[in-house]
Design a protein around this motif. Sequence first.
Motif, PDB file in Angstrom:
ATOM      1  N   LEU A  56     -23.382   9.214  92.997  1.00 53.08           N
ATOM      2  CA  LEU A  56     -22.321   9.077  92.317  1.00 53.08           C
ATOM      3  C   LEU A  56     -21.676   9.949  91.746  1.00 53.08           C
ATOM      4  O   LEU A  56     -20.776  10.185  91.477  1.00 53.08           O
ATOM      5  CB  LEU A  56     -21.128   7.826  92.052  1.00 53.08           C
ATOM      6  CG  LEU A  56     -21.978   6.750  93.372  1.00 53.08           C
ATOM      7  CD1 LEU A  56     -20.794   5.713  92.778  1.00 53.08           C
ATOM      8  CD2 LEU A  56     -20.602   7.593  94.320  1.00 53.08           C
ATOM      9  N   ALA A  57     -22.802  10.763  91.012  1.00 48.83           N
ATOM     10  CA  ALA A  57     -22.633  11.234  89.965  1.00 48.83           C
ATOM     11  C   ALA A  57     -21.641  12.519  90.265  1.00 48.83           C
ATOM     12  O   ALA A  57     -22.307  13.451  91.871  1.00 48.83           O
ATOM     13  CB  ALA A  57     -24.243  12.242  89.200  1.00 48.83           C
ATOM     14  N   ARG A  58     -20.949  13.225  89.461  1.00 46.49           N
ATOM     15  CA  ARG A  58     -19.935  14.198  88.974  1.00 46.49           C
ATOM     16  C   ARG A  58     -18.954  14.148  90.294  1.00 46.49           C
ATOM     17  O   ARG A  58     -18.135  15.223  90.940  1.00 46.49           O
ATOM     18  CB  ARG A  58     -20.418  15.453  89.431  1.00 46.49           C
ATOM     19  CG  ARG A  58     -21.268  16.058  88.312  1.00 46.49           C
ATOM     20  CD  ARG A  58     -22.608  17.604  88.432  1.00 46.49           C
ATOM     21  NE  ARG A  58     -22.746  17.643  87.000  1.00 46.49           N
ATOM     22  CZ  ARG A  58     -22.156  17.797  85.626  1.00 46.49           C
ATOM     23  NH1 ARG A  58     -21.281  18.576  85.780  1.00 46.49           N
ATOM     24  NH2 ARG A  58     -23.599  18.278  85.059  1.00 46.49           N
ATOM     25  N   PHE A  59     -18.604  13.239  91.338  1.00 48.62           N
ATOM     26  CA  PHE A  59     -18.352  13.128  92.574  1.00 48.62           C
ATOM     27  C   PHE A  59     -16.333  12.322  91.896  1.00 48.62           C
ATOM     28  O   PHE A  59     -16.608  10.740  91.026  1.00 48.62           O
ATOM     29  CB  PHE A  59     -18.373  11.543  93.562  1.00 48.62           C
ATOM     30  CG  PHE A  59     -19.605  12.456  94.367  1.00 48.62           C
ATOM     31  CD1 PHE A  59     -19.058  13.503  95.348  1.00 48.62           C
ATOM     32  CD2 PHE A  59     -20.487  12.509  94.708  1.00 48.62           C
ATOM     33  CE1 PHE A  59     -19.695  14.075  97.077  1.00 48.62           C
ATOM     34  CE2 PHE A  59     -21.324  13.380  95.415  1.00 48.62           C
ATOM     35  CZ  PHE A  59     -21.164  13.867  96.255  1.00 48.62           C
ATOM     36  N   ASP A  60     -15.719  12.693  92.462  1.00 50.86           N
ATOM     37  CA  ASP A  60     -14.232  12.619  91.873  1.00 50.86           C
ATOM     38  C   ASP A  60     -13.417  11.763  92.781  1.00 50.86           C
ATOM     39  O   ASP A  60     -14.047  11.689  94.437  1.00 50.86           O
ATOM     40  CB  ASP A  60     -13.379  13.594  91.985  1.00 50.86           C
ATOM     41  CG  ASP A  60     -11.921  13.539  90.461  1.00 50.86           C
ATOM     42  OD1 ASP A  60     -12.180  12.204  90.586  1.00 50.86           O
ATOM     43  OD2 ASP A  60     -11.917  14.443  89.207  1.00 50.86           O
ATOM     44  N   GLY A  61     -12.484  11.722  92.779  1.00 47.17           N
ATOM     45  CA  GLY A  61     -11.737  10.913  93.616  1.00 47.17           C
ATOM     46  C   GLY A  61     -11.424   9.198  93.728  1.00 47.17           C
ATOM     47  O   GLY A  61     -12.952   8.425  92.812  1.00 47.17           O
ATOM     48  N   GLU A  62     -10.698   8.821  94.427  1.00 44.82           N
ATOM     49  CA  GLU A  62     -10.453   7.606  94.189  1.00 44.82           C
ATOM     50  C   GLU A  62     -11.011   6.538  95.041  1.00 44.82           C
ATOM     51  O   GLU A  62     -12.271   5.479  94.529  1.00 44.82           O
ATOM     52  CB  GLU A  62      -9.314   6.817  95.211  1.00 44.82           C
ATOM     53  CG  GLU A  62      -7.645   7.592  94.328  1.00 44.82           C
ATOM     54  CD  GLU A  62      -6.270   7.293  94.793  1.00 44.82           C
ATOM     55  OE1 GLU A  62      -6.089   6.022  95.349  1.00 44.82           O
ATOM     56  OE2 GLU A  62      -5.392   7.697  94.476  1.00 44.82           O
ATOM     57  N   ASP A  63     -11.819   7.015  95.890  1.00 42.53           N
ATOM     58  CA  ASP A  63     -12.823   6.414  96.803  1.00 42.53           C
ATOM     59  C   ASP A  63     -13.897   6.089  96.021  1.00 42.53           C
ATOM     60  O   ASP A  63     -14.884   5.028  95.694  1.00 42.53           O
ATOM     61  CB  ASP A  63     -12.944   7.037  98.450  1.00 42.53           C
ATOM     62  CG  ASP A  63     -13.139   8.368  98.365  1.00 42.53           C
ATOM     63  OD1 ASP A  63     -13.281   8.998  97.226  1.00 42.53           O
ATOM     64  OD2 ASP A  63     -14.175   9.371  98.728  1.00 42.53           O
TER      65      ASP A  63
END
Length: 560
Positions: free
Chosen positions: A259-266
């Motif tokens: 999940l590193a560096r992933f943005d967003g509500e999900d």
Amino acid sequence: MLIVFEGIDGSGKTTLSNRVAQELRQAGLRVRHVREGGQLASPVSESLRRFTRDPANLALTPMAELLLYAAREAQLLDEVTRPALATHDIVITDRFFYTAEVLARWGRGLPETSVRPVLDACARGLKPDLVFLIDVDPTIARARRKISKIITPKPGAPSRKGLAGAGLQVRLRAGYRTLAEESPGRWSLVENAGLPLEVLVTRLVQDILHVRGDQRLPAPASRASATPTVRSLSEARARFLAHIDRWMDEEPALAAYYLARFDGEDMAERREQLAAHCPELVAYSLTGLVTPAAWRLRRRLAEQAPVQTLGSLTDAALAAPESWGLRELLVKRAPMEVAASLNGLDSEQAWNLRERLFFAAAENVVASLQRIDSERAWGLRLRWLADVGGKEALGLERVARTACRSLRGLDGERAWQLRELAWSAAPDAVLRSLEGLEGPPSWRLREENVARAPRAVLDSLAGLDHPRAWALREAFGTQCEEALNSIEGLEGVAAWGLRSVLADTWPAAAAKSLGPLETTARGIAFTERLLAQHPEDFALLRHAARCAADTTQRLRHASA
């Protein structure tokens, strides 16, 4: 009975071999594991292992390396393994002479005619009864190794083998699979992905017990099937999330890491679910993020995972207003990590914090001065150097590595004097300190050492659009994906040419090398073509998933 576990670093062979040894003992068998707990039972062999891993031995030639690996296994065989075979029902070893063969032939390019006679002489006719090849995608293997380092950071130098770059593990995996195909009666291929640990351990124990009874289990039906084509970035993101959701149950640490560096509500929702199980990895996954949700989660995890929370303060988060509050919160508990989080910052606020931390965390304070060439920075460097024993102390590895981290990106006579003194103790660190430099001494040092440490040299070329940089990239590009990493965001005939030539060898690295170009029409078309041709490449899938989010965000800003 001799059982061997082989596979690339991070495949899981050490974990599996230790668990199998425990289960066989519980079944009533006398079992000797000659590398139980990850350490060789022979002190001589363990010393040889440390020597071959030491990056200070950068000049070690492929043939000398082969002889040292062979000596390591020969000593272990004579001192521990052969005696154990006479007194135990089963002897297990994590690595055998196959490791030396694969590294020499597929890793370093030595011919089989030079390698086999050496190893045959050392083995003196002894062959394992069964070899388990623990096979895994090198991308997943690398992630598992990084996870271990994130959860339990260990000081010290990187391994010498790692200087060859990520391509080495790809070549080694191909070598192991070739040896397995050549001797299917002795080798058993075990895929360590998608199955719980307990299931794999049970299968391996059953295989060993059947071989002991002179029976072999029928070969399992192949589960391989064609991977459906990915037609768009949105499909890539959906497929990536399916992997993450499966791992959240089966291997939550891997899910959190990816999940590193992933943005967003999900993504934020998934981090919330994983935070209780993997606080260190969830904190790590916030690297560079500056959303309100990311700052809230950092504050929540700061006490449980201070090291990883501070480590996430990079890029846009490095000097964000919220970052200073976190540093103040953790300054007494984790002074070394607070100092490290100041990398490259030249503000008065950063300098005040360095002064407060100097006596508690001098090494990291000095290392944080990278790319700062002011007199104030040099005054602090020389103050630290005087405290540790003067310039003569640069002959010590730890001092040399700290100095080189501080010199990263710096040219000039003072920087080069320190590099020359640090070379004998930490040559790989000196090469990494050349990042972004274009002077004659930098090119000379790169060109002299690119064959020995291609990864360190290619990493130092990041962003350089120079004829000598392109010559080095083209010389080692087919073997090292780092050649592509060094051209991130570069546009032009040379950059697009290198991407096209290496796209099928390193599809994920080729896509990642686009940098900000990934949201352009040409960049999107390039990534989608790679997805269509390599739908099974997880690293490419992950990058495309991030690209999908970036593209969506860009379109929203454009419409607004």
